[in-house]
Scaffold this motif. Sequence first.
Motif, short mmCIF file in Angstrom:
data_model
loop_
_atom_site.label_atom_id
_atom_site.label_comp_id
_atom_site.label_asym_id
_atom_site.label_seq_id
_atom_site.Cartn_x
_atom_site.Cartn_y
_atom_site.Cartn_z
N ASP A 1 0.81 -1.21 0.00
CA ASP A 1 0.00 0.00 0.00
C ASP A 1 0.85 1.27 0.00
OD1 ASP A 1 -2.23 -1.59 -0.01
OD2 ASP A 1 -3.01 -0.91 1.93
N GLU A 2 1.90 1.29 0.83
CA GLU A 2 2.71 2.50 0.90
C GLU A 2 3.47 2.74 -0.41
OE1 GLU A 2 5.03 -0.80 3.13
OE2 GLU A 2 2.94 -0.15 2.86
N GLU A 3 3.78 1.67 -1.13
CA GLU A 3 4.44 1.80 -2.43
C GLU A 3 3.45 2.33 -3.48
OE1 GLU A 3 7.61 -1.87 -1.71
OE2 GLU A 3 5.69 -2.25 -2.67
N ILE A 4 2.21 1.87 -3.42
CA ILE A 4 1.18 2.39 -4.32
C ILE A 4 1.03 3.89 -4.13
CG2 ILE A 4 -1.31 2.40 -4.77
CD1 ILE A 4 -1.32 -0.62 -4.20
N VAL A 5 0.94 4.32 -2.88
CA VAL A 5 0.80 5.75 -2.59
C VAL A 5 1.99 6.53 -3.13
CG1 VAL A 5 0.73 7.46 -0.73
CG2 VAL A 5 -0.72 5.41 -0.61
N ALA A 6 3.20 6.03 -2.88
CA ALA A 6 4.41 6.74 -3.30
C ALA A 6 4.50 6.83 -4.82
CB ALA A 6 5.64 6.07 -2.72
N VAL A 7 4.15 5.74 -5.52
CA VAL A 7 4.21 5.76 -6.98
C VAL A 7 3.16 6.70 -7.55
CG1 VAL A 7 3.88 4.37 -9.05
CG2 VAL A 7 5.27 3.49 -7.18
N CYS A 8 1.97 6.71 -6.97
CA CYS A 8 0.93 7.65 -7.44
C CYS A 8 1.39 9.09 -7.25
CB CYS A 8 -0.38 7.40 -6.70
SG CYS A 8 -1.23 5.89 -7.20
N ARG A 9 2.04 9.36 -6.15
CA ARG A 9 2.56 10.72 -5.92
C ARG A 9 3.65 11.07 -6.92
NH1 ARG A 9 2.74 10.25 0.72
NH2 ARG A 9 0.53 10.77 1.06
N ALA A 10 4.50 10.09 -7.23
CA ALA A 10 5.55 10.32 -8.23
C ALA A 10 4.94 10.60 -9.60
CB ALA A 10 6.47 9.11 -8.30
N ALA A 11 3.89 9.86 -9.95
CA ALA A 11 3.22 10.07 -11.23
C ALA A 11 2.63 11.47 -11.32
CB ALA A 11 2.14 9.02 -11.44
N GLU A 12 2.00 11.89 -10.24
CA GLU A 12 1.43 13.24 -10.23
C GLU A 12 2.52 14.31 -10.34
OE1 GLU A 12 -1.67 16.05 -7.71
OE2 GLU A 12 -1.15 14.07 -6.92
N SER A 13 3.59 14.13 -9.60
CA SER A 13 4.70 15.09 -9.65
C SER A 13 5.33 15.17 -11.04
CB SER A 13 5.77 14.73 -8.62
OG SER A 13 5.27 14.84 -7.32
N ALA A 14 5.33 14.06 -11.75
CA ALA A 14 5.94 14.00 -13.07
C ALA A 14 5.02 14.51 -14.18
CB ALA A 14 6.38 12.58 -13.39
N GLY A 15 3.77 14.83 -13.84
CA GLY A 15 2.87 15.40 -14.83
C GLY A 15 1.97 14.42 -15.55
N HIS B 1 -9.54 -2.63 -3.70
CA HIS B 1 -8.73 -1.98 -2.68
C HIS B 1 -7.70 -1.05 -3.32
CE1 HIS B 1 -6.30 -1.30 0.88
NE2 HIS B 1 -5.24 -1.70 0.18
N ALA B 2 -6.98 -1.56 -4.33
CA ALA B 2 -5.95 -0.74 -4.96
C ALA B 2 -6.55 0.48 -5.65
CB ALA B 2 -5.16 -1.58 -5.96
N VAL B 3 -7.65 0.28 -6.35
CA VAL B 3 -8.30 1.41 -7.02
C VAL B 3 -8.71 2.47 -6.02
CG1 VAL B 3 -10.37 2.09 -8.30
CG2 VAL B 3 -9.04 0.10 -9.05
N GLY B 4 -9.29 2.03 -4.89
CA GLY B 4 -9.69 2.99 -3.87
C GLY B 4 -8.52 3.75 -3.29
N LEU B 5 -7.42 3.06 -3.06
CA LEU B 5 -6.22 3.70 -2.52
C LEU B 5 -5.63 4.68 -3.52
CD1 LEU B 5 -4.15 3.90 -0.24
CD2 LEU B 5 -2.98 1.90 -1.22
N MET B 6 -5.59 4.29 -4.77
CA MET B 6 -5.06 5.17 -5.82
C MET B 6 -5.93 6.42 -5.96
SD MET B 6 -4.18 2.06 -8.45
CE MET B 6 -3.79 3.04 -9.91
N ALA B 7 -7.25 6.22 -5.95
CA ALA B 7 -8.17 7.35 -6.08
C ALA B 7 -8.03 8.31 -4.90
CB ALA B 7 -9.61 6.85 -6.20
N ALA B 8 -7.89 7.76 -3.70
CA ALA B 8 -7.73 8.61 -2.52
C ALA B 8 -6.42 9.39 -2.58
CB ALA B 8 -7.77 7.76 -1.25
N THR B 9 -5.38 8.78 -3.13
CA THR B 9 -4.07 9.43 -3.20
C THR B 9 -4.06 10.58 -4.19
OG1 THR B 9 -2.97 7.35 -2.60
CG2 THR B 9 -1.61 9.06 -3.62
N VAL B 10 -4.66 10.36 -5.37
CA VAL B 10 -4.62 11.42 -6.39
C VAL B 10 -5.75 12.43 -6.22
CG1 VAL B 10 -3.40 9.93 -8.00
CG2 VAL B 10 -5.91 10.09 -8.13
#
Length: 230
Positions: free
Chosen positions: A139-153, A172-181
């Motif tokens: 989960d923490e890796e999913i959050v970090a990668v989503c944040r990296a994707a957002e930072s990269a445009g 679960h993953a979709v929900g976590l990704m949606a909450a992160t972005v």
Amino acid sequence: MSSTAPGIPTAELARLVDHTLLAPSATVADVEAHVASARELGVLAICVSPSMLPLTVDAGDLVVATVCGFPSGKHHSEIKAAEAARAVADGAAEVDMVIDVGAAKAGRFDAVEADIAAVRAAIPGALLKVIIESAALEDEEIVAVCRAAESAGADFVKTSTGFHPAGGASVHAVGLMAATVGGRLGVKASGGVRTRAQAEAMVAAGATRLGLSGTAAVLEGASGEGGGGY
């Protein structure tokens, strides 16, 4: 086409779909038939391998998407960037790139961000989706990668290639990704979404796009085993 099950109307659900054909054995004739079926189904987009571009048939108002660094993501960033740029020159409006999952597993999120940024810079006018292989990440890796994707445009984060042995999309993953972005990026659920119930559950969890190969069966409310890894 009208809805055959409670929940999201079929026409509305279809407009969330990237109708996908990424089977290595796909031929030009297969892609032409895929475009025809996409137009009949009323989906938003088609997604095909980059070597199948430019299309040999008129896609009408379909959005044309493709992949890069697919399916492993273990390509040099400059190769991914060149592949994406060639695909856009060949008619793709959207590119779904695969991250280096190993870099994410090693905690090298700066490298993940740089990889995404290289592709982003190569296709400034196209929509960029970032495939994170969520089933292979904690989960923490999913959050970090989503944040990296957002930072990269990036414009979207996407669960899966559909080819990874760890599996495909999960609610679960979709929900976590949606909450992160937080609505700033889209979320695409792909890989193993083969029933109407699964598709609607992904949308309820926050998916704004669905990658499907068995699209007709999903829209009809049946179980659809699609080809091409999705």
